[in-house]
Design a protein around this motif. Sequence first.
Motif, PDB file in Angstrom:
ATOM      1  N   ALA A 281       2.521  88.364  48.295  1.00  6.02           N
ATOM      2  CA  ALA A 281       1.240  89.705  47.472  1.00  6.02           C
ATOM      3  C   ALA A 281       0.826  88.074  46.036  1.00  6.02           C
ATOM      4  O   ALA A 281      -0.389  87.976  46.284  1.00  6.02           O
ATOM      5  N   SER A 282       2.218  87.294  45.640  1.00  2.54           N
ATOM      6  CA  SER A 282       1.974  86.034  45.063  1.00  2.54           C
ATOM      7  C   SER A 282       1.106  85.239  45.520  1.00  2.54           C
ATOM      8  O   SER A 282       0.792  84.238  45.263  1.00  2.54           O
ATOM      9  N   THR A 283       1.259  85.095  46.884  1.00  2.34           N
ATOM     10  CA  THR A 283       0.512  83.870  48.026  1.00  2.34           C
ATOM     11  C   THR A 283      -0.737  83.669  48.295  1.00  2.34           C
ATOM     12  O   THR A 283      -1.256  83.570  48.184  1.00  2.34           O
ATOM     13  N   ILE A 284      -1.548  84.907  47.354  1.00  7.48           N
ATOM     14  CA  ILE A 284      -2.663  85.101  47.144  1.00  7.48           C
ATOM     15  C   ILE A 284      -3.307  85.081  45.782  1.00  7.48           C
ATOM     16  O   ILE A 284      -4.413  85.907  45.285  1.00  7.48           O
ATOM     17  N   GLY A 285      -2.365  84.989  44.978  1.00 13.03           N
ATOM     18  CA  GLY A 285      -2.699  85.098  43.901  1.00 13.03           C
ATOM     19  C   GLY A 285      -2.749  86.722  43.149  1.00 13.03           C
ATOM     20  O   GLY A 285      -3.463  87.330  42.460  1.00 13.03           O
ATOM     21  N   GLY A 286      -2.492  87.797  44.287  1.00 11.06           N
ATOM     22  CA  GLY A 286      -1.830  89.125  43.125  1.00 11.06           C
ATOM     23  C   GLY A 286      -2.875  89.584  44.612  1.00 11.06           C
ATOM     24  O   GLY A 286      -3.473  89.350  44.930  1.00 11.06           O
TER      25      GLY A 286
END
Length: 301
Positions: free
Chosen positions: A174-179
């Motif tokens: 999820a963090s790879t797209i800013g959540g």
Amino acid sequence: MKMSKQFPLNALRVFEAAARLGSFTKAGDELGMTQTAVSYQIKLMEENIGEPLFLRRPRQITLTEVGQRLAPRLTEAFEMLQEAVASARGDAASALLISSTATFASQWLARHIGSFQLAHPNIAVRLSANDAMIDFSKEAVDLAIRSGLGDWPGLVSHRLMKVEFTPMLSPALASTIGGVNKPRDLLKLRIIDPQDRWWPQWFRAAGVPDPDLKSRVPTRLGAQAFEAGAAIAGQGVAILTPQFYTDDVALGRLYQPFDLRGSDGHDYWLVYPHARRNVAKIRNFRDWILAEFKQDGAVRS
């Protein structure tokens, strides 16, 4: 010749097999008899009762109304006799053969079965994990755990848990797209098994009627448990039954970005043949697993 009114036990056994298998030939194969011998024993039964038990048609037999009433009672009676003989031999427990879906087996049953074995140490549990439907008349299975509507003819069904589904993924992914802040954000990521029927239902409920899942490369891993493993590894977003993954959420390996959960009515059920409902080992397992789910608050009426 006047027939004896005593029970013709061999003929009863032959009739039970023919009724259960729907074939004189298959009954003969099971009992090690010729089709002629099976037909003769059925005739003895019919003469003894005074009513026809089968309607004979070319390449087909069907039970008469009398036969339909008699067959399930005989199946149950023979099961009880087998149980009584096993008990007399001291191996009543022998083995309990369970067929379960792979996901239920790995995510629930494997984690709880120890308490059943502690309560019944003389019962040896054997588990077969697959999603194939079991034909109890042809396979050596005592009971099964299946996902469905619970309306299988000839089987006793007990609902174990309501099945819900929702997208889940690893926090790192999820963090790879800013959540993941809104449902449509999920479409920025790889969808694990985009052909799963749960996905369009969930997206519609989430206000995304056009996710265009059909254009994605289909990836089918064969069981939800495997899809969860891929999601934990950060390989995509899986649509899962969150009740199975509370430990993974607590450990930070998975998270559920939205509270919205879907359900299509296909719940988890414990099933077994009606004729075997009084077999001790089946009764013991039934009582145990229903108590476990009641204790967990997961049983739904």
